[in-house]
Design a protein around this motif. Structure first.
Motif, PDB file in Angstrom:
ATOM      1  N   VAL A  21      27.462  43.306-119.947  1.00  0.00           N
ATOM      2  CA  VAL A  21      28.255  44.474-120.329  1.00  0.00           C
ATOM      3  C   VAL A  21      28.608  45.291-119.091  1.00  0.00           C
ATOM      4  O   VAL A  21      27.770  45.497-118.202  1.00  0.00           O
ATOM      5  N   MET A  22      29.876  45.774-119.054  1.00  0.00           N
ATOM      6  CA  MET A  22      30.353  46.652-117.997  1.00  0.00           C
ATOM      7  C   MET A  22      30.859  47.953-118.624  1.00  0.00           C
ATOM      8  O   MET A  22      31.081  48.040-119.829  1.00  0.00           O
ATOM      9  N   HIS A  23      31.066  48.966-117.766  1.00  0.00           N
ATOM     10  CA  HIS A  23      31.571  50.245-118.264  1.00  0.00           C
ATOM     11  C   HIS A  23      33.069  50.192-118.513  1.00  0.00           C
ATOM     12  O   HIS A  23      33.575  50.868-119.420  1.00  0.00           O
ATOM     13  N   THR A  24      33.793  49.426-117.725  1.00  0.00           N
ATOM     14  CA  THR A  24      35.237  49.285-117.890  1.00  0.00           C
ATOM     15  C   THR A  24      35.602  47.807-117.813  1.00  0.00           C
ATOM     16  O   THR A  24      34.775  46.962-117.491  1.00  0.00           O
ATOM     17  N   GLN A  25      36.860  47.524-118.082  1.00  0.00           N
ATOM     18  CA  GLN A  25      37.329  46.141-118.059  1.00  0.00           C
ATOM     19  C   GLN A  25      37.285  45.555-116.643  1.00  0.00           C
ATOM     20  O   GLN A  25      37.570  46.253-115.673  1.00  0.00           O
ATOM     21  N   PRO A  26      36.940  44.288-116.519  1.00  0.00           N
ATOM     22  CA  PRO A  26      36.970  43.655-115.193  1.00  0.00           C
ATOM     23  C   PRO A  26      38.377  43.197-114.821  1.00  0.00           C
ATOM     24  O   PRO A  26      39.195  42.892-115.683  1.00  0.00           O
ATOM     25  N   LYS A  27      38.628  43.156-113.521  1.00  0.00           N
ATOM     26  CA  LYS A  27      39.882  42.606-113.017  1.00  0.00           C
ATOM     27  C   LYS A  27      39.663  41.332-112.216  1.00  0.00           C
ATOM     28  O   LYS A  27      40.639  40.681-111.807  1.00  0.00           O
ATOM     29  N   ALA A  28      38.402  40.962-111.970  1.00  0.00           N
ATOM     30  CA  ALA A  28      38.064  39.719-111.272  1.00  0.00           C
ATOM     31  C   ALA A  28      36.641  39.322-111.640  1.00  0.00           C
ATOM     32  O   ALA A  28      35.765  40.186-111.743  1.00  0.00           O
ATOM     33  N   VAL A  29      36.427  38.019-111.865  1.00  0.00           N
ATOM     34  CA  VAL A  29      35.086  37.495-112.155  1.00  0.00           C
ATOM     35  C   VAL A  29      34.869  36.240-111.313  1.00  0.00           C
ATOM     36  O   VAL A  29      35.824  35.544-110.949  1.00  0.00           O
ATOM     37  N   GLU A  30      33.584  35.970-111.009  1.00  0.00           N
ATOM     38  CA  GLU A  30      33.224  34.794-110.211  1.00  0.00           C
ATOM     39  C   GLU A  30      31.759  34.460-110.504  1.00  0.00           C
ATOM     40  O   GLU A  30      30.956  35.352-110.808  1.00  0.00           O
TER      41      GLU A  30
END
Length: 606
Positions: A225-234
């Motif tokens: 879980v994150m606080h906001t949406q991600p723009k990159a994942v790896e």
């Protein structure tokens, strides 16, 4: 207060993390992450105002002779499906193998191979030096959003409505992961495809999957879980734990999250957050543009390359993280960002001063003191101007806030309601085709659907007639991909598709890329109409059977005569009996009289 500059339109690290490329304001730049210096810059290499940059990639390519060093190559993709390769001399080659928007670019095999992917589901393998295609295959019949390649370059992942895993060697489909939460926007595959992570659209969670491509099995193991949406994942495999992994995600607000998972099913592990502060003694944060995982050591430490700042002032840091590491607050070099902030503040003050002078001129003009129905240049409109001054000063003659608000005519409710009613008027035939072209060229599906929900026949015919052949082909792709839905959306799209095919059939058929679209449309129509014959037979049989049942019911009703029961009183019955007896007695009396007045001879003769 100075506002933060917008992020680049597209950005990417090189596979080894030593280079960083970005495109902003139609300028392509490449930086060295070790020294933080700009290596090269190109101004609008596409040179087409109706096209925009959609993605970018960079890598160092070894030259034919090792003594000559490496060649730095930057590849950019556009919304119209074009791919360009750049080096220090300029544009090396251009390719137009894609008919849709280019969504991902990846260098492989030490930069010698470039993989390109577009929304139409086609993936091309190109030679970096020449741009010639080595292989091309259709990864998905539906549109895709992202392409990723594992660090060992053995597997590639494609995301759309579902996530697919392919073998790089033979391009065969290895695994398929359905998504129940909408389209998959971001995706990453670890070495040997043991771990796969992705994020759905408008979702703040990173889904972690355990994959066994040998047996073809997949399991959803964790949700980070994150606080906001991600723009990159790896993601990368862990060297210390056989079933563990390391996951990196960068939020849209510019904070990097790193999870060390001892096991893939470890769901409640706390991440290490990486953020950037402007300085030690000042509040404020600088957003991280992108981060990349590199070099996982035996002790499970990992290097993270971080890029932050703005296109005009980029900075790079390398962070070494271990397990159970606390949050890290990086500090930017204050001199570079201080000068940039001063420039932004000067721009803002210059804009506000110019706006105040302009409003003052409008207020002192006797012809404009009355109510003006047209607001030409107000304080709110002047914020988009870009005027720079060396030493702006506070203007004592600047109008007050009350005067500025009065110039906007916000208190005139009748004019406000009148303007609002005009703005809420539906688009006419003269404006829909403009909105339609803008949505097609910007690849904005939301605005495109708003235009296609218009069911006015005149609007449809005029808007379709004014499309160029290229725009008509784009609209056909969108309609074919969207027509598989049902309900009200399909009802709105069918008139547009019918008009498009009748008006632009000659230009559509003349393009080879349209044959696949028309074939898929024919297959869809054939699949939808294949059940009509059996359904018609069933309907006919049911009608015949029900008609027989109805005929039998009517025959039975005609054969059975109705029985009527009458309820009479006893007094009426007695009166009727008395009348009958009186009648009989009268008849007997007549007979008796006849015998009495007749002769006996007559009787004997008879």
């Amino acid at each position: 207060m100075a506002t933060a500059p917008p992020p680049p339109d597209a950005f990417a690290f090189s596979p080894d993390g030593e280079l960083f490329a970005a495109v902003a304001d139609r300028q392509v730049q490449i930086w060295s992450t070790t020294g933080g210096k700009k290596i090269a810059e190109w101004t609008d290499p596409v040179a087409a105002q109706d096209d925009s940059y959609s993605c970018i990639a960079c890598s160092s390519v070894q030259k034919k002779q090792k003594k000559d060093g490496n060649l730095i190559v930057v590849a950019v993709g556009t919304a119209n499906g074009e791919v360009l390769a750049l080096d220090s001399t300029g544009v090396i080659w251009r390719s137009a193998f894609h008919t849709g928007k280019v969504i991902s670019l990846h260098f492989s095999k030490q930069g010698r191979v470039l993989y390109t992917a577009s929304m139409d589901g086609v993936i091309c393998e190109l030679d970096t030096r020449t741009g010639k295609p080595k292989d091309t295959f259709k990864a998905s019949k539906k549109s895709i959003n992202h392409l990723t390649i594992s660090h060992d370059e053995k597997f590639m992942g494609v995301s759309g409505k579902t996530a697919k895993l392919f073998s790089v060697k033979d391009k065969k489909d290895v695994l398929k992961i359905p998504s129940e939460d909408g389209f998959i926007q971001l995706m990453s595959v670890s070495d040997d495809a043991r771990i796969l992570v992705f994020c759905n659209d408008n979702n703040k969670e990173v889904q972690v999957w355990s994959c066994d491509h040998h047996n073809g099995t997949i399991n959803s193991t964790a949700s980070l879980v994150m606080h906001t949406q991600p723009k990159a994942v790896e993601c990368k495999r862990s060297t210390s734990y056989e079933t563990g992994g390391i996951v990196l995600a960068v939020s849209k607000k510019g904070v990097a999250y790193v999870w060390h998972l001892q096991t893939i099913s470890q769901d409640e592990v706390l991440p290490t957050k990486i953020s950037v502060k402007k300085s030690l003694d000042k509040k404020g944060r600088i957003p991280i543009i992108l981060a990349k995982l590199c070099d996982v050591k035996e002790d499970n430490t990992v290097k993270v390359h971080v890029a932050f700042g703005s296109p005009g002032c980029l900075q790079f840091k390398v962070v070494v993280l271990g397990e159970n590491c606390e949050d890290i607050n990086l500090v930017a070099e204050s001199d570079a960002f201080a000068s940039e902030e001063r420039n932004l503040e000067q721009d803002a003050k210059g804009n506000s001063r110019m706006a105040g002078e302009q409003d003052q001129q409008e207020n002192t003009n006797p012809t404009d003191q009355g109510r003006s129905k047209k607001r030409t240049a107000s304080v709110l409109d002047s914020t988009n101007d870009t005027v720079k001054e060396g030493n702006p000063e506070y203007n004592l003659d600047e109008p007050t806030m009350e005067q500025k608000l009065e110039s906007l005519n916000l208190l005139n409710k009748s004019e406000f309601l009148e303007e609002q009613s005009v703005s809420l008027a539906p688009p006419s035939a003269d404006s829909v085709h403009i909105l339609l072209k803008q949505a097609l060229r910007a690849d904005d599906h939301t605005e495109l659907l708003k235009c296609l929900y218009n069911r006015d026949e005149k609007v449809i015919v005029k808007s379709i007639s004014l499309l160029t052949p290229a725009d008509a082909l784009k609209l056909l792709k969108f309609l074919v991909s969207s027509i598989q839905s049902r309900g009200a959306k399909l009802v709105c799209l069918l008139p547009w598709l019918q008009t498009l095919l009748s008006r632009h059939m000659s230009s559509i058929v003349s393009q080879e890329s349209s044959l696949m679209l028309l074939n898929s449309l024919y297959q869809l129509i054939d699949a939808r109409t294949s059940t009509f014959k059996s359904a018609l037979q069933l309907s006919t049989i049911l009608d015949y059977r029900f008609s027989e049942i109805a005929d039998e019911e009517t025959d039975e009703e005609e054969a059975i005569a109705p029985i009527i029961y009458e309820d009479k009183d006893t007094d009426d019955e007695e009166e009727s009996d008395a009348m009958e007896t009186d009648g009989e007695s009268e008849e007997l009396g007549d007979v008796t009289d006849a015998f009495e007045h007749s002769d006996g001879s007559e009787i004997m003769s008879d």
